[in-house]
Design an enzyme around this catalytic site. Structure first.
Site, PDB file in Angstrom:
ATOM      1  N   ARG A  56       1.220  -1.249   0.420  1.00  0.00           N
ATOM      2  CA  ARG A  56       0.135   0.041  -0.002  1.00  0.00           C
ATOM      3  C   ARG A  56       0.464   0.880   0.096  1.00  0.00           C
ATOM      4  O   ARG A  56       0.334   2.256   0.887  1.00  0.00           O
ATOM      5  CB  ARG A  56      -1.314  -0.207   1.250  1.00  0.00           C
ATOM      6  CG  ARG A  56      -2.263  -1.008   1.479  1.00  0.00           C
ATOM      7  CD  ARG A  56      -2.616  -1.122  -0.063  1.00  0.00           C
ATOM      8  NE  ARG A  56      -3.498  -2.448   0.279  1.00  0.00           N
ATOM      9  CZ  ARG A  56      -3.179  -3.525  -0.196  1.00  0.00           C
ATOM     10  NH1 ARG A  56      -1.996  -3.624  -1.414  1.00  0.00           N
ATOM     11  NH2 ARG A  56      -3.997  -4.869  -0.851  1.00  0.00           N
ATOM     12  N   GLU A  68      -4.277   2.900   6.432  1.00  0.00           N
ATOM     13  CA  GLU A  68      -4.634   3.152   5.091  1.00  0.00           C
ATOM     14  C   GLU A  68      -4.564   3.652   4.469  1.00  0.00           C
ATOM     15  O   GLU A  68      -4.553   5.208   3.773  1.00  0.00           O
ATOM     16  CB  GLU A  68      -4.889   1.261   4.651  1.00  0.00           C
ATOM     17  CG  GLU A  68      -5.072   1.400   3.364  1.00  0.00           C
ATOM     18  CD  GLU A  68      -5.710   0.527   2.533  1.00  0.00           C
ATOM     19  OE1 GLU A  68      -5.321  -1.107   3.068  1.00  0.00           O
ATOM     20  OE2 GLU A  68      -5.785  -0.208   1.562  1.00  0.00           O
ATOM     21  N   SER A  74     -10.721  -0.958   3.852  1.00  0.00           N
ATOM     22  CA  SER A  74     -10.364  -0.773   5.081  1.00  0.00           C
ATOM     23  C   SER A  74      -9.966   0.266   5.519  1.00  0.00           C
ATOM     24  O   SER A  74      -8.761   1.032   4.351  1.00  0.00           O
ATOM     25  CB  SER A  74      -9.367  -2.101   4.415  1.00  0.00           C
ATOM     26  OG  SER A  74      -9.472  -3.558   4.582  1.00  0.00           O
TER      27      SER A  74
END
Ligand code: FAD
Length: 300
Positions: free
Chosen positions: A172, A292, A222
């Site tokens: 990520r 995130e 998420s």
């Protein structure tokens, strides 16, 4: 900001002043952009960046706003949305997609041409630019697996091409998070595959996503990165936080890693709930949960 002057100076670029970003974010929260611009070409993006440099105006680029919490005070200066820069061209096993094209649409175009490699992304609701910025991934695949190069405009207005090795992709993460630049397009290399097999994989992943994620509510996916050696959802469940409501936001009862907007949540509800989760998990399990989701903008 002198709105009349900006409109005249940047004509004919489409722009909206004081536009609530809650109209665009996947959480349906967030304050206004001082000026939201929708360039239709690379030249227009360059014109905007040069204008900001010459007039000392802050700017920020948004993709599909599916991984963002914009604070309730909104964003100062120019917010550049690339949704109108969305061409996709396919040449044999190579796909070049403009940054504003939707990742999901690109995966279906790959399917049409029997190209294998992008099935993992068939349910990720980001833009191509946002997916490169985040190294978006799911179900064992990541953008890095198919990425070949990206054309980028740097903060100073220069155009550059970044190859895979220049992007410093990791979980990520890409180098774009440590610099200021706008991805204009991305080229992917795929392989020829079997149509039925690609479709079966995409259908399977879509079914999995629909059965596990609270897609019926606004969310930003998420919220936290997966901490080494743990599963975020399990930690949140074990801390008895699942289902907790904070203003109009709630830790999803279907997937504890998601925070859903169940009743006119504000960005402040989201940010406070995120902080509460982080504090609790640190205290109970000594695990640091890193977000995130990108939290940007000014306080109200
Ligand atoms: P945005 O949210 O608009 O922006 C994210 C960041 O990228 C910002 O900092 C922005 O400045 C920057 N950015 C955007 N475009 C550009 C550009 N052209 N140039 C430079 N910087 C840019 N993510 C996954 O990885 N896997 C998943 O399975 C997944 N599932 C999701 C499910 C749901 C229901 C939702 C709501 C989100 C999910 N996400 C998932 C998160 C999100 O879709 C991805 O992170 C996606 O890559 C973000 O793209 P975006 O265009 O929406 O970026």
């Amino acid at each position: 900001m002198n709105n009349t002057k900006i409109t005249a100076d940047l004509k004919p670029i489409k722009m909206l002043f004081n536009e609530p970003l809650s109209h665009f974010t996947y959480t349906k929260t967030g304050g206004p952009a001082d000026c939201l611009l929708f360039p239709k070409s690379t030249d227009e993006v360059k014109q905007i960046v040069d204008y900001c440099n010459n007039n000392d105006l802050p700017w920020l680029c948004l993709g599909n706003a599916s991984n963002l919490i914009v604070r309730d005070g909104g964003i100062e200066g120019f917010v550049i949305m690339l949704s109108e820069l969305n061409q996709v061209t396919i040449n044999d096993t190579t796909i070049t997609a403009d940054a504003g094209a939707k990742l999901i649409d690109v995966t279906y175009k790959a399917l049409e041409k029997d190209l294998v490699g992008m099935e993992f992304a068939c349910g990720i609701p980001g833009s191509i630019g946002g997916a490169a910025y985040m190294n978006a991934g799911a179900y064992g695949g990541e953008l890095v697996d198919v990425f070949e190069s990206a054309e980028i405009i740097l903060e100073d207005g220069r155009f550059v091409t970044f190859k895979k090795e220049d992007m410093h992709f990791s979980y990520r993460h890409s180098i774009l998070q440590e610099m200021k630049g706008i991805v204009l397009n991305v080229t992917f290399t795929l392989e020829k595959g079997n149509h039925a097999d690609i479709k079966e994989k995409m259908d399977e992943l879509t079914h999995l996503r629909e059965s596990k994620q609270p897609l019926e509510y606004p969310s930003c996916g998420s919220v936290f990165k997966r901490p080494e050696g743990h599963f975020t959802g399990k930690l949140i469940q074990d801390a008895n936080l699942q289902g907790l409501k904070w203003g109009g936001a709630q830790i999803s009862t279907k997937h504890a890693g998601f925070i859903v907007n169940i009743d006119h949540a504000t960005a402040t509800d989201y940010v406070e709930l995120i902080q509460h989760i982080q504090k609790t998990i640190l205290k109970e399990f000594d695990v640091v949960l890193e977000t995130e989701v990108r939290i940007i903008g000014r306080e109200k």
